[in-house]
Design a protein around this motif. Sequence first.
Motif, mmCIF file in Angstrom:
data_model
loop_
_atom_site.group_PDB
_atom_site.id
_atom_site.type_symbol
_atom_site.label_atom_id
_atom_site.label_comp_id
_atom_site.label_asym_id
_atom_site.label_seq_id
_atom_site.Cartn_x
_atom_site.Cartn_y
_atom_site.Cartn_z
ATOM 1 N N ILE A 1 41.593 57.954 -10.705
ATOM 2 C CA ILE A 1 41.250 56.802 -11.144
ATOM 3 C C ILE A 1 40.345 56.397 -9.533
ATOM 4 C CG2 ILE A 1 41.687 54.267 -11.134
ATOM 5 C CD1 ILE A 1 43.999 54.849 -12.704
ATOM 6 N N GLN A 2 39.224 55.927 -10.029
ATOM 7 C CA GLN A 2 38.557 55.456 -8.672
ATOM 8 C C GLN A 2 38.723 53.794 -8.738
ATOM 9 O OE1 GLN A 2 36.389 57.232 -6.369
ATOM 10 N NE2 GLN A 2 37.659 58.776 -7.096
ATOM 11 N N HIS A 3 38.830 53.058 -7.301
ATOM 12 C CA HIS A 3 38.820 51.798 -7.263
ATOM 13 C C HIS A 3 37.681 51.443 -6.523
ATOM 14 C CE1 HIS A 3 40.472 47.668 -6.475
ATOM 15 N NE2 HIS A 3 40.267 48.046 -5.241
ATOM 16 N N THR A 4 36.536 50.811 -7.171
ATOM 17 C CA THR A 4 35.546 50.514 -6.409
ATOM 18 C C THR A 4 35.571 48.902 -6.053
ATOM 19 O OG1 THR A 4 34.401 52.296 -7.320
ATOM 20 C CG2 THR A 4 33.083 50.524 -6.467
ATOM 21 N N GLU B 1 43.993 59.365 -2.076
ATOM 22 C CA GLU B 1 43.211 60.756 -2.066
ATOM 23 C C GLU B 1 41.889 60.693 -1.183
ATOM 24 O OE1 GLU B 1 43.410 62.318 -5.587
ATOM 25 O OE2 GLU B 1 45.389 62.659 -5.944
ATOM 26 N N THR B 2 41.061 59.719 -1.355
ATOM 27 C CA THR B 2 39.620 59.583 -0.790
ATOM 28 C C THR B 2 39.618 58.108 -0.614
ATOM 29 O OG1 THR B 2 38.586 59.449 -2.912
ATOM 30 C CG2 THR B 2 38.879 61.494 -2.252
ATOM 31 N N GLU C 1 37.710 55.840 -14.043
ATOM 32 C CA GLU C 1 37.712 57.346 -13.987
ATOM 33 C C GLU C 1 36.177 57.462 -13.201
ATOM 34 O OE1 GLU C 1 37.982 58.967 -17.834
ATOM 35 O OE2 GLU C 1 39.859 58.594 -17.947
ATOM 36 N N PRO C 2 36.517 58.489 -12.559
ATOM 37 C CA PRO C 2 35.213 59.062 -11.645
ATOM 38 C C PRO C 2 33.891 59.032 -12.604
ATOM 39 C CG PRO C 2 37.110 60.483 -11.279
ATOM 40 C CD PRO C 2 37.432 59.553 -12.339
ATOM 41 N N VAL D 1 42.361 57.586 -6.259
ATOM 42 C CA VAL D 1 44.003 58.049 -6.254
ATOM 43 C C VAL D 1 43.984 58.701 -7.760
ATOM 44 C CG1 VAL D 1 44.696 55.929 -5.293
ATOM 45 C CG2 VAL D 1 44.160 55.934 -7.760
ATOM 46 N N ALA D 2 45.173 59.508 -7.567
ATOM 47 C CA ALA D 2 45.483 60.202 -8.833
ATOM 48 C C ALA D 2 45.880 59.863 -10.265
ATOM 49 C CB ALA D 2 46.719 61.209 -8.180
#
Length: 111
Positions: free
Chosen positions: A8-11, A43-44, A108-109, A72-73
């Motif tokens: 998962i991307q949190h933007t 993670e990033t 999702e990315p 995050v994962a």
Amino acid sequence: MNNTNSRIQHTMIVSFPDNTPDSDVDQFLKDIEKVMRASGSVETFAANRHIRVPADEHSPVFVATAIVQIGVADRDALDAAYAVPGLEDVITHWQSRHPYQVVWANHEPLA
């Protein structure tokens, strides 16, 4: 695409008042990174300034100051990142100094 067990991307799109010093925006971004990384779930982390263009004046919501993206994962890791001690303190501190607006999306990315 609705799999809650995938990366998962949190933007976040953040908008500070126009009179906010650049140094304060930079420190806000450092503070957010520090507390989010402390969660152990991130993670990033990437953050950058919005590139202003004339069309920004027509934004129906607000003009961004910066964009933050946290990777995050999975959903559990995202929930853990939101619950990290100190996050509420960072938000309260910066809201009291420079009341900012923020919108975000969890996704999702993209690529």
